[in-house]
Design a protein around this motif. Structure first.
Motif: not given
Length: 537
Positions: A174-193
């Motif tokens: 994405q263009k513009g000033k860099d900014r955090v938008l969230g995170a990828y998360v590892w769900n250990r119970k379901k073994e899914a990102v």
């Protein structure tokens, strides 16, 4: 390919200790908050904090004295403005904890309507200013905060979820000033990102003492927030300063049981195996010298004598006093066959606290817009070259307050309609080589203990860096080819933080506070914080 789940919130808090839960509670009236916890949500360093939390509650004490003690313990590297900021806001923030139900001990002989709190003293403090709940202050704080979180429908706690990496505008093109938008998360119970979209992200992941073979910290202290922030483009500072707590129980079955500094505050002596005291020979403050001095003295005596451990002895004090003030430690030691009231207890130093971290301002804001770091993961300038006892929980609650205020004032950045790319694991497979992770894990922690421990040298640091770089190559290749796992994520982060620690240590050509090198045994005249910038490495 597994279905990817998408979460949406105002504030994503990564970490569920004193810093993370305090911030979540302060924002819960006006914001939807998701709190991530790698394991059970009480399993963090806060739970195991024994000593207490420093604040000026005594009429004979002063904010100026608290600041001066902090500056002295920090060996000339503290940021004085930060020390003032935290000391000045200590009492109202601790009062917030009291109002939240934290049961700090009170004086027995006070019958007034507003009984005084029992204040203890620890190393580096010139006054009694440590509020505590017996010898399990962290547990009392953690439990009270969790009970309050349960009452808020706006807070969702996701246990057994690892933050994998931060999502930024730059990363998704994405263009513009860099900014955090969230995170990828590892769900250990379901073994899914899974993907978490969030207006703000707060790193409250704690420190990185798990890089060392011997540590007082729980298993979750693997430097995740520091590594994620670095990969997202944030500066880090002062990671050469790793505090080794002088008194961890020496017993094969007690991997990380700490004997609080408050024991020495109440009169415990450190002794050699022959029963003689040694701290008066090293420092006029004896057992109440700052932790770096005490840890180095113990390390020196162990090496000089070829001894496996030294001893901590409070048996000369009244047994009823000991049991009343240190009930948790007394009971725990009995399970290992030691009686605190009758005999010296074997101890060794262990990695305890990460004094450096992600560079932040007084609002806890990092270099990346929308991303905050609070608690042990951050570098505020408070601790300098050595953290003073009981300033750590204090830093957590003060910066939880200041970050929450800053977030509340920011009403922009609606991301509800924004779409983020899902995690792509279509090109990776399940590993049949988990043993590689285990071998690299043990090798890293041992080399950090041997080469980047209490006493260092340029040669040791160079050896450590060469091996870390090789291990990083192996793990990055592994990470590219196989599905993620908890051990892989932690090892990847530990390696990144270990490299940053070594690079900081190599940059400091002096001995100061917690950084002691035999090649530069003296203090430099003009010492400054060590700051590393991602684009330069």
């Amino acid at each position: 390919m597994k279905q990817h789940r998408d979460h949406l919130c105002d504030v994503l808090v990564i970490g569920s200790g004193a810093a993370g839960l305090s911030l979540a509670l302060r924002l819960a009236q006006t914001h939807k908050v998701i709190v991530l916890s790698k394991g059970p949500w009480n399993e963090g360093a806060t739970l195991y904090a024994q000593g207490g939390i420093a604040a000026v509650f005594d009429e004979d004490d002063s904010i100026e004295s608290h600041v001066q003690d902090t500056l002295i313990a920090g060996a000339g590297l503290c940021d004085e403005e930060t020390a003032k900021f935290i000391a000045e806001n200590a009492k109202p923030c601790v009062q917030w904890l009291i109002d939240s139900g934290v049961p700090f001990d009170k004086e027995e002989d006070n019958n007034s309507d507003s009984p005084k709190f029992h204040l203890t003293r620890e190393g580096g403090h010139s006054h009694r200013r440590i509020l505590h709940a017996a010898d399990a202050t962290g547990q009392a704080v953690q439990t009270s905060l969790q009970e309050n979180v349960h009452l808020h429908p706006n807070i969702t706690v996701l246990e057994r979820h690892n933050a994998l990496d931060l999502i930024t505008r730059k990363k998704v093109g994405q263009k513009g000033k860099d900014r955090v938008l969230g995170a990828y998360v590892w769900n250990r119970k379901k073994e899914a990102v899974e993907t978490v979209r969030s207006r703000f992200v707060v790193l409250a992941t704690g420190g990185a003492s798990k890089v060392y073979q011997y540590t007082s910290n729980p298993d979750v202290s693997s430097g995740d927030g520091i590594a994620m922030a670095w990969r997202a483009g944030c500066r880090v500072a002062n990671l050469e300063f790793n505090q080794f707590h002088p008194t961890c129980l020496f017993h094969p079955e007690a991997r990380n049981f700490l004997l609080t500094e408050a024991l020495r505050g109440e009169g415990a002596y450190l002794k050699r195996p022959d029963g003689s005291r040694f701290m008066p020979e090293f420092d006029s403050r004896a057992e109440l010298a700052p932790r770096d001095v005490v840890a180095r003295a113990i390390d020196y005596e162990m090496k000089r004598l070829g001894a496996d451990c030294m001893y901590l002895d409070i048996s000369h004090k009244d047994s009823a006093f000991i049991i009343k003030h240190f009930p948790t430690i007394y009971e725990k030691l009995l399970t290992f066959g030691f009686d605190l009231t009758k005999e010296p207890i074997p101890i060794v130093p262990a990695a305890h606290y990460t004094c450096g971290g992600v560079v932040v301002d007084h609002n806890g804001l990092t270099d990346l817009s929308g991303l905050y770091a609070i608690g042990e993961v951050s570098y505020t300038g408070l601790h300098g070259a050595n953290r003073m006892a009981s300033n750590s929980l204090l830093e957590c609650v003060v910066y939880a307050w200041s970050a929450a205020c800053h977030i509340e004032a920011d009403t922009e950045h609606d991301i509800s309609q924004m779409k983020l790319p899902s995690w792509d694991d279509s090109q990776v497979s399940c590993s049949d080589e988990e043993v590689v992770i285990q071998h690299n894990w043990h090798e890293l922690r041992l080399l950090m203990w041997d080469y980047v421990g209490i006493v260092r040298s340029t040669k040791r640091l160079e050896r450590a860096l060469r091996r870390i770089e090789l291990l990083k190559q192996e793990v990055n290749e592994y990470y590219s080819n196989f599905r993620v796992s908890n051990n892989l994520l932690e090892l990847r982060n530990l390696l990144q933080v270990s490299e940053l620690m070594v690079r900081c240590a190599m940059a400091r050509k002096e001995s100061r506070g917690l950084h002691y090198t035999i090649d530069y045994p003296d203090k430099a005249e003009n010492s400054k914080p060590t700051v590393l910038t991602p684009e330069n490495h």
